[in-house]
Design an enzyme around this catalytic site. Structure first.
Site, PDB file in Angstrom:
ATOM      1  N   CYS A  36      19.201  55.209  83.301  1.00 47.78           N
ATOM      2  CA  CYS A  36      19.796  53.908  83.673  1.00 47.78           C
ATOM      3  C   CYS A  36      21.307  53.919  83.470  1.00 47.78           C
ATOM      4  O   CYS A  36      21.886  52.931  83.008  1.00 47.78           O
ATOM      5  CB  CYS A  36      19.164  52.757  82.893  1.00 47.78           C
ATOM      6  SG  CYS A  36      17.430  52.541  83.225  1.00 47.78           S
ATOM      7  N   GLN A  58      21.792  50.477  71.141  1.00 50.52           N
ATOM      8  CA  GLN A  58      21.624  51.789  70.496  1.00 50.52           C
ATOM      9  C   GLN A  58      22.321  51.844  69.141  1.00 50.52           C
ATOM     10  O   GLN A  58      22.348  52.901  68.500  1.00 50.52           O
ATOM     11  CB  GLN A  58      22.181  52.901  71.397  1.00 50.52           C
ATOM     12  CG  GLN A  58      21.497  53.033  72.745  1.00 50.52           C
ATOM     13  CD  GLN A  58      20.082  53.597  72.649  1.00 50.52           C
ATOM     14  OE1 GLN A  58      19.652  54.109  71.614  1.00 50.52           O
ATOM     15  NE2 GLN A  58      19.336  53.489  73.731  1.00 50.52           N
ATOM     16  N   HIS A 106      25.078  51.417  80.242  1.00 46.86           N
ATOM     17  CA  HIS A 106      23.726  51.303  80.799  1.00 46.86           C
ATOM     18  C   HIS A 106      23.779  50.293  81.947  1.00 46.86           C
ATOM     19  O   HIS A 106      24.608  49.376  81.934  1.00 46.86           O
ATOM     20  CB  HIS A 106      22.815  50.791  79.670  1.00 46.86           C
ATOM     21  CG  HIS A 106      21.357  50.753  79.988  1.00 46.86           C
ATOM     22  ND1 HIS A 106      20.785  49.762  80.752  1.00 46.86           N
ATOM     23  CD2 HIS A 106      20.336  51.557  79.617  1.00 46.86           C
ATOM     24  CE1 HIS A 106      19.479  49.957  80.828  1.00 46.86           C
ATOM     25  NE2 HIS A 106      19.179  51.046  80.162  1.00 46.86           N
ATOM     26  N   ASP A 164      27.190  45.680  73.825  1.00 50.19           N
ATOM     27  CA  ASP A 164      25.795  46.053  73.999  1.00 50.19           C
ATOM     28  C   ASP A 164      25.437  46.943  72.804  1.00 50.19           C
ATOM     29  O   ASP A 164      25.823  48.110  72.748  1.00 50.19           O
ATOM     30  CB  ASP A 164      25.642  46.812  75.324  1.00 50.19           C
ATOM     31  CG  ASP A 164      24.237  47.372  75.509  1.00 50.19           C
ATOM     32  OD1 ASP A 164      23.432  47.281  74.577  1.00 50.19           O
ATOM     33  OD2 ASP A 164      23.975  47.926  76.592  1.00 50.19           O
ATOM     34  N   LYS A 222      13.618  48.941  70.353  1.00 50.09           N
ATOM     35  CA  LYS A 222      14.275  50.208  69.972  1.00 50.09           C
ATOM     36  C   LYS A 222      14.506  50.286  68.465  1.00 50.09           C
ATOM     37  O   LYS A 222      15.031  51.271  67.974  1.00 50.09           O
ATOM     38  CB  LYS A 222      15.626  50.334  70.686  1.00 50.09           C
ATOM     39  CG  LYS A 222      15.529  50.481  72.205  1.00 50.09           C
ATOM     40  CD  LYS A 222      16.882  50.795  72.782  1.00 50.09           C
ATOM     41  CE  LYS A 222      17.000  50.452  74.244  1.00 50.09           C
ATOM     42  NZ  LYS A 222      16.272  51.344  75.149  1.00 50.09           N
TER      43      LYS A 222
HETATM   44  C1  LIG Z   1      22.727  51.002  75.687  1.00 53.30           C
HETATM   45  C2  LIG Z   1      21.558  50.286  76.295  1.00 53.30           C
HETATM   46  N1  LIG Z   1      21.730  49.081  76.843  1.00 53.30           N
HETATM   47  C3  LIG Z   1      20.715  48.406  77.396  1.00 53.30           C
HETATM   48  C4  LIG Z   1      19.446  48.917  77.407  1.00 53.30           C
HETATM   49  C5  LIG Z   1      18.338  48.096  78.009  1.00 53.30           C
HETATM   50  O1  LIG Z   1      17.418  47.742  77.028  1.00 53.30           O
HETATM   51  P1  LIG Z   1      16.227  46.753  77.369  1.00 53.30           P
HETATM   52  O2  LIG Z   1      15.432  47.443  78.440  1.00 53.30           O
HETATM   53  O3  LIG Z   1      15.486  46.608  76.102  1.00 53.30           O
HETATM   54  O4  LIG Z   1      16.841  45.478  77.847  1.00 53.30           O
HETATM   55  C6  LIG Z   1      19.204  50.162  76.866  1.00 53.30           C
HETATM   56  C7  LIG Z   1      17.855  50.780  76.938  1.00 53.30           C
HETATM   57  O5  LIG Z   1      17.691  51.912  77.257  1.00 53.30           O
HETATM   58  C8  LIG Z   1      20.293  50.870  76.289  1.00 53.30           C
HETATM   59  O6  LIG Z   1      20.113  52.085  75.750  1.00 53.30           O
END
Ligand SMILES: Cc1ncc(COP(=O)(O)O)c(C=O)c1O
Length: 410
Positions: free
Chosen positions: A367, A202, A123, A199, A225
């Site tokens: 993203c 998910q 992401h 990260d 999430k």
């Molecule tokens: C794998 C991953 N990393 C980072 C993010 C960013 O999350 P946040 O907007 O809550 O910081 C997301 C959100 O879609 C994600 O799916």
């Protein structure tokens, strides 16, 4: 173990509403999950009964608010298998957690020519902070590529990690659904002398996560999430790493003392929590953790695995090769995020037409533009499953897609 999904659905007020005269079918939990009444109540209770700023007051409701805030930390620490709650730093979301590492640990430790290894399925939250550092410091970004079945291609991992200082990797892809083998990646990175940032945005909502068993150094998560509110997420890191890192934002709460000449920092985790924190949100996150633990993360994972199998079968048998799914076939290494192209129909058009049937799916680059370039597509449609979804939701998606097909005259 079969979950009583109808009973769970009753906990989510929003699932009772209709859109365009149709039952709301929410298939966008990879973007953000819906919230059960238990989470809403926990936040409401803080505002109605115990609201005051935390940590500074000695009066009763300030102590109650502090207890609600810190109990959220304790619950997430327990959920993630942290050794102690002070290893959890609350941030706004996982994006801020990763930026915290990039601003503090990385700026203190990385020099020109040092390498950070990322993957093609990250992401933007786990790409752009490293691009910023690359521009500022001249660090090198290296990329782990993908296999044909949408997994990480670790054939040349040792070479990529050679001399690297950090591996920054997602536990689960928000586009492909791929579940990465975090312990194996951590072992390889540590053997090469690199630290590992995971990260887990998910992963934490959907499966058991034990940061100690993973052996990683930094793990980011995001509350919205995982049935929790927006505005709160966090970073887990080993206490000795957090202790050694310089502070992130400066201001109230993060200091022990301030003089005209300078300041000294507070203990961890508060050293990284400048300003008034998300108080009711921490209580809401704690309630979300309680809710998930009452179901059991193993049961959540099993439910999503079965539903993903049902969805993949239903989509393929109805649309055959008119629908291209981007993600592994092996259910052992994929979660319930299903990204696809539907014939020649643009992803945004698909999303708009199925919305008329009450079905919420996301369209776009999710993203993950480097990944979209690897896949050779500008955008996909993404349906993502969670614990409150059932086969009827999948059927509604399939029927809505059939209507889109008829609408666009395919
Ligand atoms: C794998 C991953 N990393 C980072 C993010 C960013 O999350 P946040 O907007 O809550 O910081 C997301 C959100 O879609 C994600 O799916």
């Amino acid at each position: 173990m079969t979950l009583d999904i109808a009973r769970l659905q009753a906990d989510f007020p929003i699932l009772k509403r209709q859109v365009h005269g149709k039952r709301l079918v929410y298939l966008d939990s990879a973007s953000s999950s819906e919230k059960p009444i238990q989470v809403l109540d926990a936040m409401d209770r803080v505002y109605r009964e115990s609201y005051a700023n935390v940590h500074r007051g000695v009066y009763t409701i300030a102590e109650e608010a502090t207890a609600a805030y810190e109990s959220g930390r304790q619950k997430i620490a327990d959920l993630l298998g942290a050794t102690a709650p002070n290893e959890i730093v609350f941030t706004k979301n996982v994006t801020e957690a990763i930026n915290l590492v990039a601003h503090t640990w990385a700026r203190a430790n990385l020099r020109e020519g040092d390498a950070v290894v990322v993957t093609e399925m990250e992401h933007h939250a786990n790409v752009v902070p490293w691009h910023i550092l690359a521009e500022e410091r001249g660090i090198e970004l290296r990329w782990i590529p993908l296999t044909d079945d949408y997994r990480l291609d670790t054939t040349h991992l040792d070479r990529l990690l050679d001399g690297a200082r950090l591996l920054a990797v997602t536990a689960v892809s928000n586009v492909l659904g791929t579940i990465n083998d975090v312990p194996a990646l951590v072992d390889a990175a540590h053997a090469a002398g690199a630290l590992v940032l995971v990260d887990a945005a998910q992963a934490v909502p959907h499966m058991p996560v034990d940061v100690t068993a993973w052996g990683a150094d930094f793990v980011g998560f995001t509350g919205h999430k995982m049935l929790g509110p927006t505005g709160i997420g966090g970073l887990w890191a080993r206490a000795e790493l957090l202790d050694a890192m310089p502070p992130f934002l400066g201001g109230g709460e993060m200091i022990r003392d301030v003089t005209k000449d300078g300041f000294t920092t507070n203990e961890i985790p508060w050293k990284f929590e400048a300003g008034t924190p998300p108080i009711a949100e921490a209580a809401g996150l704690g309630a979300a953790v309680d809710y998930l633990e009452a179901i059991g993360l193993d049961a959540v994972r099993e439910h999503e695995r079965q539903l993903t199998e049902y969805a993949l079968d239903a989509l393929r048998s109805r649309f055959d090769d008119r629908l291209t799914i981007y993600g592994p076939d092996d259910l052992d290494v994929r979660g319930g995020t299903i990204s696809f192209l539907f014939d020649d129909i643009h992803a945004h058009d698909v999303s708009q037409v199925v919305d008329q049937e009450g079905v919420c799916v996301r369209a776009g680059h999710h993203c993950a533009k480097p990944l979209m370039r690897v896949l050779g597509v500008p955008a996909t449609t993404r349906a993502s499953l969670y614990v409150y979804n059932d086969e009827a939701d999948v059927d509604a998606l399939v029927d809505a897609l059939a209507k889109a097909e008829a609408f666009f005259g395919i």
